[in-house]
Design a protein around this motif. Structure first.
Motif, PDB file in Angstrom:
ATOM      1  N   GLY A 184       0.817  -1.210   0.000  1.00 29.10           N
ATOM      2  CA  GLY A 184       0.000   0.000   0.000  1.00 29.10           C
ATOM      3  C   GLY A 184       0.848   1.255   0.000  1.00 29.10           C
ATOM      4  O   GLY A 184       0.574   2.213  -0.740  1.00 29.10           O
ATOM      5  N   MET A 185       1.897   1.256   0.820  1.00 27.13           N
ATOM      6  CA  MET A 185       2.805   2.401   0.874  1.00 27.13           C
ATOM      7  C   MET A 185       3.482   2.614  -0.472  1.00 27.13           C
ATOM      8  O   MET A 185       3.574   3.752  -0.974  1.00 27.13           O
ATOM      9  CB  MET A 185       3.846   2.164   1.976  1.00 27.13           C
ATOM     10  CG  MET A 185       4.959   3.191   2.045  1.00 27.13           C
ATOM     11  SD  MET A 185       6.396   2.741   1.025  1.00 27.13           S
ATOM     12  CE  MET A 185       6.967   1.267   1.853  1.00 27.13           C
ATOM     13  N   MET A 186       3.942   1.529  -1.100  1.00 28.61           N
ATOM     14  CA  MET A 186       4.609   1.629  -2.392  1.00 28.61           C
ATOM     15  C   MET A 186       3.664   2.158  -3.464  1.00 28.61           C
ATOM     16  O   MET A 186       4.040   2.993  -4.299  1.00 28.61           O
ATOM     17  CB  MET A 186       5.178   0.273  -2.800  1.00 28.61           C
ATOM     18  CG  MET A 186       6.364  -0.181  -1.956  1.00 28.61           C
ATOM     19  SD  MET A 186       6.850  -1.890  -2.280  1.00 28.61           S
ATOM     20  CE  MET A 186       7.322  -1.798  -3.997  1.00 28.61           C
ATOM     21  N   PHE A 187       2.414   1.705  -3.425  1.00 27.60           N
ATOM     22  CA  PHE A 187       1.442   2.145  -4.417  1.00 27.60           C
ATOM     23  C   PHE A 187       1.154   3.642  -4.270  1.00 27.60           C
ATOM     24  O   PHE A 187       1.051   4.368  -5.260  1.00 27.60           O
ATOM     25  CB  PHE A 187       0.145   1.350  -4.282  1.00 27.60           C
ATOM     26  CG  PHE A 187      -0.918   1.773  -5.263  1.00 27.60           C
ATOM     27  CD1 PHE A 187      -0.825   1.413  -6.593  1.00 27.60           C
ATOM     28  CD2 PHE A 187      -2.002   2.534  -4.845  1.00 27.60           C
ATOM     29  CE1 PHE A 187      -1.800   1.812  -7.507  1.00 27.60           C
ATOM     30  CE2 PHE A 187      -2.977   2.934  -5.747  1.00 27.60           C
ATOM     31  CZ  PHE A 187      -2.879   2.574  -7.080  1.00 27.60           C
ATOM     32  N   LEU A 188       1.041   4.122  -3.018  1.00 24.68           N
ATOM     33  CA  LEU A 188       0.774   5.538  -2.799  1.00 24.68           C
ATOM     34  C   LEU A 188       1.925   6.404  -3.303  1.00 24.68           C
ATOM     35  O   LEU A 188       1.708   7.458  -3.916  1.00 24.68           O
ATOM     36  CB  LEU A 188       0.522   5.799  -1.310  1.00 24.68           C
ATOM     37  CG  LEU A 188      -0.802   5.255  -0.745  1.00 24.68           C
ATOM     38  CD1 LEU A 188      -0.866   5.498   0.757  1.00 24.68           C
ATOM     39  CD2 LEU A 188      -1.995   5.890  -1.441  1.00 24.68           C
ATOM     40  N   ILE A 189       3.167   5.972  -3.057  1.00 17.25           N
ATOM     41  CA  ILE A 189       4.315   6.747  -3.542  1.00 17.25           C
ATOM     42  C   ILE A 189       4.390   6.682  -5.067  1.00 17.25           C
ATOM     43  O   ILE A 189       4.725   7.666  -5.727  1.00 17.25           O
ATOM     44  CB  ILE A 189       5.626   6.238  -2.904  1.00 17.25           C
ATOM     45  CG1 ILE A 189       5.572   6.384  -1.381  1.00 17.25           C
ATOM     46  CG2 ILE A 189       6.822   7.024  -3.459  1.00 17.25           C
ATOM     47  CD1 ILE A 189       6.776   5.819  -0.669  1.00 17.25           C
ATOM     48  N   LEU A 190       4.061   5.498  -5.630  1.00 19.04           N
ATOM     49  CA  LEU A 190       4.012   5.352  -7.082  1.00 19.04           C
ATOM     50  C   LEU A 190       3.028   6.363  -7.683  1.00 19.04           C
ATOM     51  O   LEU A 190       3.335   7.044  -8.670  1.00 19.04           O
ATOM     52  CB  LEU A 190       3.600   3.926  -7.443  1.00 19.04           C
ATOM     53  CG  LEU A 190       3.504   3.537  -8.928  1.00 19.04           C
ATOM     54  CD1 LEU A 190       3.731   2.033  -9.075  1.00 19.04           C
ATOM     55  CD2 LEU A 190       2.144   3.886  -9.518  1.00 19.04           C
ATOM     56  N   MET A 191       1.839   6.473  -7.079  1.00 21.87           N
ATOM     57  CA  MET A 191       0.838   7.410  -7.578  1.00 21.87           C
ATOM     58  C   MET A 191       1.309   8.859  -7.418  1.00 21.87           C
ATOM     59  O   MET A 191       1.017   9.711  -8.249  1.00 21.87           O
ATOM     60  CB  MET A 191      -0.481   7.206  -6.834  1.00 21.87           C
ATOM     61  CG  MET A 191      -1.196   5.902  -7.189  1.00 21.87           C
ATOM     62  SD  MET A 191      -1.407   5.678  -8.978  1.00 21.87           S
ATOM     63  CE  MET A 191      -2.383   7.126  -9.406  1.00 21.87           C
ATOM     64  N   LEU A 192       2.049   9.129  -6.350  1.00 18.33           N
ATOM     65  CA  LEU A 192       2.623  10.459  -6.168  1.00 18.33           C
ATOM     66  C   LEU A 192       3.579  10.777  -7.311  1.00 18.33           C
ATOM     67  O   LEU A 192       3.550  11.880  -7.886  1.00 18.33           O
ATOM     68  CB  LEU A 192       3.346  10.554  -4.823  1.00 18.33           C
ATOM     69  CG  LEU A 192       4.096  11.871  -4.537  1.00 18.33           C
ATOM     70  CD1 LEU A 192       3.115  13.043  -4.515  1.00 18.33           C
ATOM     71  CD2 LEU A 192       4.866  11.778  -3.217  1.00 18.33           C
ATOM     72  N   GLY A 193       4.449   9.812  -7.654  1.00 21.88           N
ATOM     73  CA  GLY A 193       5.367   9.998  -8.775  1.00 21.88           C
ATOM     74  C   GLY A 193       4.625  10.213 -10.085  1.00 21.88           C
ATOM     75  O   GLY A 193       5.023  11.038 -10.917  1.00 21.88           O
TER      76      GLY A 193
END
Length: 307
Positions: A15-24
């Motif tokens: 979940g954390m990785m997905f949120l940062i991915l979406m931020l990028g």
């Protein structure tokens, strides 16, 4: 570790990785990350934060058990690289020449160097990152030797050896091994610097993936060839690795790390090399994008199977 803790850590990490991915993704779409941002993020990740994470992972007590496990994960990784190299020539028989070369390269190697290290540390802790660092040595060697064969007609062996030997991640593994084998304590200020630099690895790695996603029209990504490649990269390869490790009686944590890393999506370097050598750059990018998106589902599924 407790199974519930494994699941909790897995979903939190994903979940954390997905949120940062979406931020990028959003930062790239808004222009806050410029067009040349991908190279900057890639260079910082591969040359700065990931090597720091590797050195940090080796700062652990050394034992005969750890030595055996490191040797086991290295052998498993070498087996995977040799098998992928041999069988990749038969997996894409009817593809056009350029596409076949891209798919072969993307089967032999993966994005385990960036995403795999993050996932291994998030799910399996510091020992997971340690084993991942060892696992990646054969892959990096194959990436700059066998892998380059798919894009170039001739190979400069001296240049390849130089690229492998001077790779910051390989150097970091060598430094880390010295620290672990001889239990060398780093000065407090240096240890703190390494720890803080390493803490930025997940952020930069996932911003990079989000940046790659932002550069492709997602509606054109799913097609027969990209879907087939994603199946090979995310399902077939880790499935065979799991079966072979179980039959060979490989230690549980070594097996888990090997399966998860072998199920990582296509490498971002595939698109870069395709562009450099005049192959199908857009197709290579689509393979990376689709396999990356699907890995957000397949990686948790593999973790559930392994638990």
């Amino acid at each position: 570790m407790n199974a519930l803790m494994d699941f909790s850590g897995m979903f939190t990490t994903q979940g954390m990785m997905f949120l940062i991915l979406m931020l990028g993704y959003l930062l790239s779409k808004s222009g806050m990350i410029p067009e040349n941002g991908k190279k900057l993020l890639s260079d910082l990740t591969l040359n700065v934060t990931l090597p720091a994470s590797i050195i940090k992972s080796f700062q652990t007590e050394f034992s005969a058990g750890i030595a055996r496990s490191c040797a086991a994960i290295a052998l498993v990784s070498l087996f995977i690289q040799v098998a992928c190299t041999l069988f990749s020539g038969y997996l894409y028989p009817h593809m056009p020449h350029d596409r076949k070369r891209i798919l072969q390269y993307s089967t032999v190697t993966s994005n385990a160097g960036i995403l795999g290290s993050v996932v291994a540390q998030g799910i399996f802790g510091e020992m997971g990152l340690l084993y991942a660092s060892i696992y990646l040595i054969p892959q990096r060697i194959f990436m700059w030797s066998v892998g380059m064969r798919y894009f170039t007609d001739g190979l400069d062996k001296k240049k390849i050896l130089r690229q492998v030997a001077l790779n910051p991640c390989i150097i970091a593994v060598g430094v880390g091994l010295v620290i672990m084998l001889f239990q060398v304590p780093l000065p407090a200020v240096l240890s703190a610097a390494v720890k803080n630099i390493a803490s930025g690895n997940t952020l930069l790695a996932m911003l990079l993936v989000g940046n790659i996603l932002a550069q492709v029209d997602l509606r054109t990504v799913p097609e027969r060839d990209t879907l087939y490649y994603s199946f090979v990269r995310l399902v077939l390869v880790p499935g065979i690795v799991l079966l072979c490790c179980r039959l060979a009686g490989v230690e549980s944590l070594v097996t888990n790390v090997a399966v998860v890393l072998s199920g990582m999506p296509g490498p971002a370097t595939a698109a870069a090399l395709a562009a450099k050598y005049g192959r199908e750059e857009q197709f290579a990018t689509k393979c990376v994008v689709l396999s990356t998106l699907l890995s957000l589902v397949t990686v948790p599924v593999w973790c559930l199977i392994l638990a």
